[in-house]
Design a protein around this motif. Sequence first.
Motif, PDB file in Angstrom:
ATOM      1  N   THR A  93      18.118   1.494 115.543  1.00  0.00           N
ATOM      2  CA  THR A  93      18.998   0.360 115.251  1.00  0.00           C
ATOM      3  C   THR A  93      19.648   0.515 113.884  1.00  0.00           C
ATOM      4  OG1 THR A  93      17.531  -1.050 116.580  1.00  0.00           O
ATOM      5  CG2 THR A  93      19.129  -2.153 115.161  1.00  0.00           C
ATOM      6  N   GLU A  94      18.853   0.898 112.901  1.00  0.00           N
ATOM      7  CA  GLU A  94      19.371   1.111 111.546  1.00  0.00           C
ATOM      8  C   GLU A  94      20.446   2.201 111.531  1.00  0.00           C
ATOM      9  OE1 GLU A  94      17.332   1.531 107.161  1.00  0.00           O
ATOM     10  OE2 GLU A  94      16.668   2.918 108.732  1.00  0.00           O
ATOM     11  N   ALA A  95      20.248   3.255 112.306  1.00  0.00           N
ATOM     12  CA  ALA A  95      21.221   4.350 112.366  1.00  0.00           C
ATOM     13  C   ALA A  95      22.550   3.866 112.937  1.00  0.00           C
ATOM     14  CB  ALA A  95      20.659   5.498 113.200  1.00  0.00           C
ATOM     15  N   ILE A  96      22.515   2.957 113.914  1.00  0.00           N
ATOM     16  CA  ILE A  96      23.743   2.394 114.465  1.00  0.00           C
ATOM     17  C   ILE A  96      24.484   1.610 113.389  1.00  0.00           C
ATOM     18  CG2 ILE A  96      24.592   0.575 116.008  1.00  0.00           C
ATOM     19  CD1 ILE A  96      22.756   1.660 118.144  1.00  0.00           C
ATOM     20  N   TYR A  97      23.762   0.779 112.632  1.00  0.00           N
ATOM     21  CA  TYR A  97      24.395   0.030 111.543  1.00  0.00           C
ATOM     22  C   TYR A  97      25.074   0.988 110.553  1.00  0.00           C
ATOM     23  CZ  TYR A  97      21.282  -3.897 112.888  1.00  0.00           C
ATOM     24  OH  TYR A  97      20.618  -4.894 113.543  1.00  0.00           O
ATOM     25  N   ALA A  98      24.342   2.039 110.154  1.00  0.00           N
ATOM     26  CA  ALA A  98      24.852   2.968 109.144  1.00  0.00           C
ATOM     27  C   ALA A  98      26.105   3.685 109.648  1.00  0.00           C
ATOM     28  CB  ALA A  98      23.769   3.975 108.764  1.00  0.00           C
ATOM     29  N   ARG A  99      26.103   4.143 110.893  1.00  0.00           N
ATOM     30  CA  ARG A  99      27.273   4.814 111.451  1.00  0.00           C
ATOM     31  C   ARG A  99      28.454   3.861 111.565  1.00  0.00           C
ATOM     32  NH1 ARG A  99      23.664   6.654 115.381  1.00  0.00           N
ATOM     33  NH2 ARG A  99      24.863   5.588 117.005  1.00  0.00           N
ATOM     34  N   LEU A 100      28.173   2.640 111.935  1.00  0.00           N
ATOM     35  CA  LEU A 100      29.223   1.639 112.089  1.00  0.00           C
ATOM     36  C   LEU A 100      29.893   1.351 110.744  1.00  0.00           C
ATOM     37  CD1 LEU A 100      30.519  -0.236 114.193  1.00  0.00           C
ATOM     38  CD2 LEU A 100      28.776  -1.937 113.631  1.00  0.00           C
ATOM     39  N   LEU A 101      29.096   1.170 109.705  1.00  0.00           N
ATOM     40  CA  LEU A 101      29.640   0.897 108.378  1.00  0.00           C
ATOM     41  C   LEU A 101      30.400   2.095 107.817  1.00  0.00           C
ATOM     42  CD1 LEU A 101      26.639  -1.097 106.888  1.00  0.00           C
ATOM     43  CD2 LEU A 101      28.927  -1.996 107.377  1.00  0.00           C
ATOM     44  N   ALA A 102      29.966   3.310 108.198  1.00  0.00           N
ATOM     45  CA  ALA A 102      30.635   4.526 107.734  1.00  0.00           C
ATOM     46  C   ALA A 102      31.862   4.865 108.571  1.00  0.00           C
ATOM     47  CB  ALA A 102      29.652   5.701 107.757  1.00  0.00           C
ATOM     48  N   GLY A 103      32.091   4.118 109.647  1.00  0.00           N
ATOM     49  CA  GLY A 103      33.216   4.396 110.534  1.00  0.00           C
ATOM     50  C   GLY A 103      33.018   5.623 111.378  1.00  0.00           C
ATOM     51  N   ALA A 104      31.747   6.060 111.537  1.00  0.00           N
ATOM     52  CA  ALA A 104      31.452   7.270 112.312  1.00  0.00           C
ATOM     53  C   ALA A 104      31.377   6.942 113.792  1.00  0.00           C
ATOM     54  CB  ALA A 104      30.128   7.882 111.845  1.00  0.00           C
ATOM     55  N   PRO A 105      31.661   7.925 114.670  1.00  0.00           N
ATOM     56  CA  PRO A 105      31.555   7.689 116.117  1.00  0.00           C
ATOM     57  C   PRO A 105      30.112   7.576 116.551  1.00  0.00           C
ATOM     58  CG  PRO A 105      32.031   9.993 115.698  1.00  0.00           C
ATOM     59  CD  PRO A 105      32.129   9.290 114.362  1.00  0.00           C
ATOM     60  N   SER A 106      29.900   7.007 117.719  1.00  0.00           N
ATOM     61  CA  SER A 106      28.560   6.914 118.291  1.00  0.00           C
ATOM     62  C   SER A 106      28.060   8.289 118.677  1.00  0.00           C
ATOM     63  CB  SER A 106      28.572   6.011 119.516  1.00  0.00           C
ATOM     64  OG  SER A 106      29.071   4.737 119.174  1.00  0.00           O
ATOM     65  N   LEU A 107      26.740   8.415 118.699  1.00  0.00           N
ATOM     66  CA  LEU A 107      26.148   9.703 119.025  1.00  0.00           C
ATOM     67  C   LEU A 107      25.982   9.927 120.509  1.00  0.00           C
ATOM     68  CD1 LEU A 107      23.374  10.021 116.302  1.00  0.00           C
ATOM     69  CD2 LEU A 107      25.675  11.011 116.312  1.00  0.00           C
TER      70      LEU A 107
END
Length: 416
Positions: A354-368
């Motif tokens: 869950t934390e990784a999703i937040y971090a990617r979202l804030l960084a504007g990174a695509p989903s894994l």
Amino acid sequence: MKLLYTNFHSGSGGGHTTYIRELARGLSARHEVHVAAPEESRLLREAREIPGLHAFAQPYPNGLRLRPARRRACARLRAYLEEHRFDIVHVNGSADHRLVIAAMRGLQPRPLVVLTKHNTKPMRGLQHAWRARFGTEKVIAVCEFVRRQLSHTPYRRCQPETVYNGVDTAFYSPAEAADRVDTRQLWIGSNAGTADYKGWTDLMAALALLTPDERDRIQVVIAGHPPSAAQREMLARSGLQDRFHFPGLLDDVRPMIARLDAGFVLSHDIETISFACREMMAMGKPVMVTDYAGLPENIRPGTDGWIVPVHGHAAMAAALRDMLNDREDVLRRGKAARDHALAEFDIGTFLDHTEAIYARLLAGAPSLDSEPSPSRDLASTGRLIGEDGHPRRHGPMQMPDMPASSQPVADPPSVW
């Protein structure tokens, strides 16, 4: 990160409460975490007891007749959002999702919104299309079945990802039950509650298919709200009322689970992955589940539980008969259930994903691991498809020998 979790339930809240409480508790050790829930909710009471967690009493009035109360609630939430300037607001149902979107109108910068889909209810219509376009950056599904459902809704533009619910496998661990008066008795049970869709009444029909001697050796325990008058009447007509025990809503379900030989979650609607199933497995209990929604994703058939058809009374009776006749196999499956929980259900994995999703979202990174969405531009127009495959199949009492326990997007139009 600065995180806000919202939930609309004013009472127990079931799995929603467990989900938010465990996320908030776990992530508050490394982020600033707030929970906004109704004053009378179990979630707010439990959040207030967790050191370092910020608990805020927030109502979520729902319905046209409550428009004045909704305006007041929106203003209250708006003031809280302005004061704290969250990075992420994680919503968990339609009522809190709507209010969050309304409260954020015109707020700059505004937090990103994550929605968790906890059930199999349809997400059709213009309201959902509007929320997916203007008020949601990411959707989390609690099982693969739900992620596939979401791929046929407007929320597919939010790139749904599966994050399986996790349980604290240290807290929910095997424990010795109290000595039994009659070791021939098979104790089966569930902490999933007594709602009709949980399917526990199917056990009456299943027990009726057993011989009288087999029925006399089975005790059924179900924690949750006491049965309704209609459910008790059904139980009385079956003549099996002495086989069923209802200890009520328990603050700590572990003594009840410890008392069991095996668990069950026999849902035929709404259910997804079931915290209750995973808690019982973590405590070393094999579980019988229906082949509904995400429930089979918990079980390795023949290894740590049983999968039966929805309303499959004959299959349920056969599984019960197997449990009665081979107690060593029940114990073996229970150990395998604990091993499965340690390997795949642990709370740490749940928190990290869950934390990784937040971090990617804030960084504007695509989903894994999500399927590609039609567009990553939240202001673009998406195709609207009705939800495919929605699975609607037709289809306190004292318990003996058991201790009691009790990036921002354009402002959306006003929803008011």
